[in-house]
Design an enzyme around this catalytic site. Structure first.
Site, PDB file in Angstrom:
ATOM      1  CD  GLU A  82      12.379  -7.468   5.864  1.00 48.08           C
ATOM      2  OE1 GLU A  82      13.312  -7.086   4.934  1.00 48.08           O
ATOM      3  OE2 GLU A  82      12.157  -8.950   5.448  1.00 48.08           O
ATOM      4  CD  GLU A 113      -8.365  -0.950  -2.047  1.00 48.75           C
ATOM      5  OE1 GLU A 113      -8.365  -0.800  -3.675  1.00 48.75           O
ATOM      6  OE2 GLU A 113      -7.010  -1.989  -1.876  1.00 48.75           O
TER       7      GLU A 113
END
Length: 297
Positions: A82, A113
């Protein structure tokens, strides 16, 4: 049985959550989100310190790197993505890294992860320099992939900002600027996509937005470095120019056309009676800062 990580502990407030009416259920879920706001507010001094430390590196041309897994990784991708339409921040200078790669943005990549070495390699694959800033995010504060990325970043003298939702965790110890977002147990036990994720989103928004303001991407509170890539944003750009210069709509559109859609160039040109080329040169001399360009004699 208690759990050493607050985010994994059982929440004693709603043991019969599944028995609540829909209205009461939503009230409980929404009320619990307020804890995220409070946690982010408590972290304001740490976030401020992180902004002050990161700013000189970005002014030298450094990049924002993000590292996270699961929800935290996706929030990093969102924040990085963004920055371009909102502040015209080059996408090459906002690099989100997520455990499991791009596929993990849309689906869970089980086990990714837990791979410390892969996190280390992913960070090195971004070719970090001492001018870069890493924002490492993990609700648990213990995610091996993220810790691997942080270890690689430290070896390359990258500034590390660490966001975690549990105190005293390895992520916070490894960060140059640790930011604790202590949200406690989740209302749905262990589901850190809830208030832990909300606190991370607030912190990321605040951190990156503050950096963009300090970098001159905002004039007053106007988004003068936006990229007008659709009709909505083109209309917004014209309104911003009108607001900043008190000109009418046709004048705003004309100035934007002359400025190739660059809002702050149009503002400087209209305010100082310059051509778009002259306004752009003035902005370049002020390192792109609209206020400095307007106030410099």
């Amino acid at each position: 049985m208690s759990h050493p990580l607050n985010t994994e502990a059982l929440n004693p407030a709603h043991p019969d959550l599944d028995l609540l009416t829909t209205e009461d259920l939503l009230d409980a879920l929404l009320d619990d989100q307020l804890v995220a706001v409070e946690a982010a507010r408590r972290a304001a001094p740490a976030l401020s310190g992180a902004v002050q430390a990161a700013l000189p590196r970005l002014q030298q041309g450094g990049r924002l790197l993000y590292a996270g897994a699961g929800t935290s990784g996706r929030l990093g991708v969102l924040d990085a993505t963004e920055l371009t339409p909102t502040f015209s921040w080059p996408p090459t200078r906002a690099v989100p890294l997520i455990a499991g790669g791009d596929r993990a943005i849309r689906e869970a990549v089980e086990g990714a992860e837990d791979d410390h070495e892969d996190g280390h390699a992913a960070l090195l694959g971004a070719h970090p320099t001492p001018s870069d800033v890493l924002i490492a995010v993990a609700a648990s504060g213990t995610t091996p992939w993220v810790l691997g990325a942080m270890t690689a970043a430290r070896a390359q003298q990258v500034l590390i900002i660490g966001l975690a939702n549990n105190p005293g965790t390895p992520l916070l110890h490894l960060a140059d600027h640790p930011v604790l977002l202590d949200t406690g147990p989740e209302i749905i036990s262990g589901s850190t996509r809830l208030k832990a994720g909300t606190a991370q989103k607030i912190a990321l928004n605040s951190l990156s937005s503050a950096l963009m303001v300090r970098l001159g991407k905002v004039y007053g509170n106007l988004m003068v470095d936006l990229k007008a890539t659709n009709l909505k944003l083109e209309a917004r750009a014209a309104r911003l120019v009108q607001h900043a210069t008190a000109c009418d709509e046709p004048a705003a559109h004309a100035a934007l056309r002359a400025a190739d859609g660059q809002v702050k160039t149009a503002i400087v040109a209209l305010t100082l009676g310059l051509t778009a080329q002259q306004a752009r040169a003035r902005l370049d001399a002020a390192q792109g800062n609209a206020r400095a360009a307007l106030e410099t004699p």
